[in-house]
Design an enzyme around this catalytic site. Structure first.
Site, PDB file in Angstrom:
ATOM      1  N   THR A   1      -5.154   9.543  -3.549  1.00 21.69           N
ATOM      2  CA  THR A   1      -5.100   9.660  -2.091  1.00 21.69           C
ATOM      3  C   THR A   1      -3.993  10.611  -1.639  1.00 21.69           C
ATOM      4  OG1 THR A   1      -6.052   7.483  -1.772  1.00 21.69           O
ATOM      5  CG2 THR A   1      -4.774   8.352   0.061  1.00 21.69           C
TER       6      THR A   1
ATOM      7  N   GLU B   1       0.846  -1.214   0.000  1.00 17.31           N
ATOM      8  CA  GLU B   1       0.000   0.000   0.000  1.00 17.31           C
ATOM      9  C   GLU B   1       0.878   1.260   0.000  1.00 17.31           C
ATOM     10  OE1 GLU B   1      -3.091   0.670  -0.426  1.00 17.31           O
ATOM     11  OE2 GLU B   1      -4.006   1.874   1.149  1.00 17.31           O
TER      12      GLU B   1
HETATM   13  N1  HSE Z   1      -7.548   7.317   5.639  1.00 18.42           N
HETATM   14  C1  HSE Z   1      -7.086   7.492   4.298  1.00 18.42           C
HETATM   15  C2  HSE Z   1      -7.338   8.933   3.890  1.00 18.42           C
HETATM   16  C3  HSE Z   1      -7.834   6.563   3.399  1.00 18.42           C
HETATM   17  O1  HSE Z   1      -8.435   9.420   4.154  1.00 18.42           O
HETATM   18  O2  HSE Z   1      -6.444   9.565   3.337  1.00 18.42           O
HETATM   19  C4  HSE Z   1      -7.504   6.683   1.954  1.00 18.42           C
HETATM   20  O3  HSE Z   1      -8.335   5.826   1.195  1.00 18.42           O
END
Ligand code: HSE
Length: 309
Positions: free
Chosen positions: A183, A130
């Site tokens: 992300t 990841e």
């Molecule tokens: N917790 C992470 C974010 C998840 O919100 O950046 C990304 O899918």
């Protein structure tokens, strides 16, 4: 056993107030990874089908194989593996696409080579995969995908994963508007620090959500699903955010939030009928802003990854 094929589920992370620390697994969609033993000692990606045509074939750069390589390296195992990946969700969907491939990869190799490693061990290697794909360390998609159910990450150092029980009649509606949000980009726009007020509000709602899930208090769940850290900043990345949210609430959703870093959005309800009605309303609202979307209706998936035929 020469060949193993694994399905690993999509996940909704953050779940409102649980930025980077909460998630739950969906029944569908999910990724499929097939691993078979080959001659030599090379790890090769033979084929990527479905939504992942743009993904790298370089085994060190692809999340599924990077996590497998991390696992084999840690045990000093030299084996040739052929990997076939079927992506059933878009990249940058907010549904934990890279986590699903990463988890499916290590889960398949654990079975194929009969390693009998516990999930806590597989987690480390799936996380390495990841990190390669998103460039950031957040375990909420990977841990949730691997352990299934509703997951709380109480601590990152050391990693402490807690499975949280939830009401049996919880249905989730997800819509995935057809845009991509990376992300790492969606993390860059967040404040590095939060104020005491934000910390207090976030802790209150996160605790409220967990208490609501454990006691089956639907009203408490609904009013706790507020995020003060990521969602206020990220809403502007999703052109239909307000419309979708209002459509869900008007149609009886318990609340409506961004799934992970978006663009997918999700809501809970307590019957399949409600979940379907909410899905239509959310999709229509997305379309009103010119965005087609795909919807999924699912209960929380307790099992996580499974071997399939
Ligand atoms: N917790 C992470 C974010 C998840 O919100 O950046 C990304 O899918």
């Amino acid at each position: 056993m020469k060949r193993v094929r694994v399905f690993a589920p999509a996940t909704v992370s953050n779940v409102g107030p649980g930025f980077d620390i909460m998630g739950f697994a969906l029944e569908k969609p999910g990724d499929e990874v097939e691993v078979s033993i080959s001659r030599g000692t090379k790890i090769r990606i033979r084929k990527i089908t479905g939504e992942g045509k743009r993904l790298p074939y370089d085994p060190l750069k692809n999340t599924a194989t990077a996590s497998i390589i991390s696992l084999l390296k840690s045990l000093d195992i030299k084996v040739g593996l052929d990997v076939v990946i079927k992506k059933n969700m878009g990249i940058g969907s907010g549904l934990g696409s890279s986590a699903a491939s990463s988890v499916a990869g290590v889960f398949a190799v654990n079975k194929l080579l009969n390693l009998k490693l516990p999930k806590s061990e597989l987690l480390k290697h799936a996380l390495n995969g990841e990190i390669i794909s998103s460039g950031t360390l957040h375990a909420d998609n990977v841990a949730t995908c691997l352990f299934g159910g509703f997951v709380l990450i109480r601590s990152y150092d050391p990693l402490d994963i807690i499975k949280i029980d939830y009401p049996k009649n919880l249905f989730c509606t997800v819509i995935y508007p057809q845009i991509e949000i990376k992300t790492n980009e969606a993390r860059k726009i967040l404040d590095k620090k939060v104020t005491r007020e934000v910390a207090i509000s976030q802790a209150g709602n996160a605790s409220g959500l967990i208490a609501g899930l454990l006691t089956g208090d639907v009203d408490l769940i609904s009013r706790s699903m507020k995020d003060f850290i990521a969602e206020p900043k990220r809403a502007k990345l999703i052109p239909c955010y307000n419309e979708v949210r209002i459509a869900a609430l008007v149609n009886g959703a318990m609340n409506c939030n961004i799934s992970g870093s978006g663009p997918s959005m999700f809501s809970f309800s307590t019957s399949e009928r409600d979940a379907k009605r909410i899905a239509s309303a959310m999709k229509e609202a997305s379309l009103s802003k010119g965005l087609k979307s795909v919807s999924y209706i699912s209960k929380i998936n307790r099992r996580g990854p499974v071997v399939i035929k």
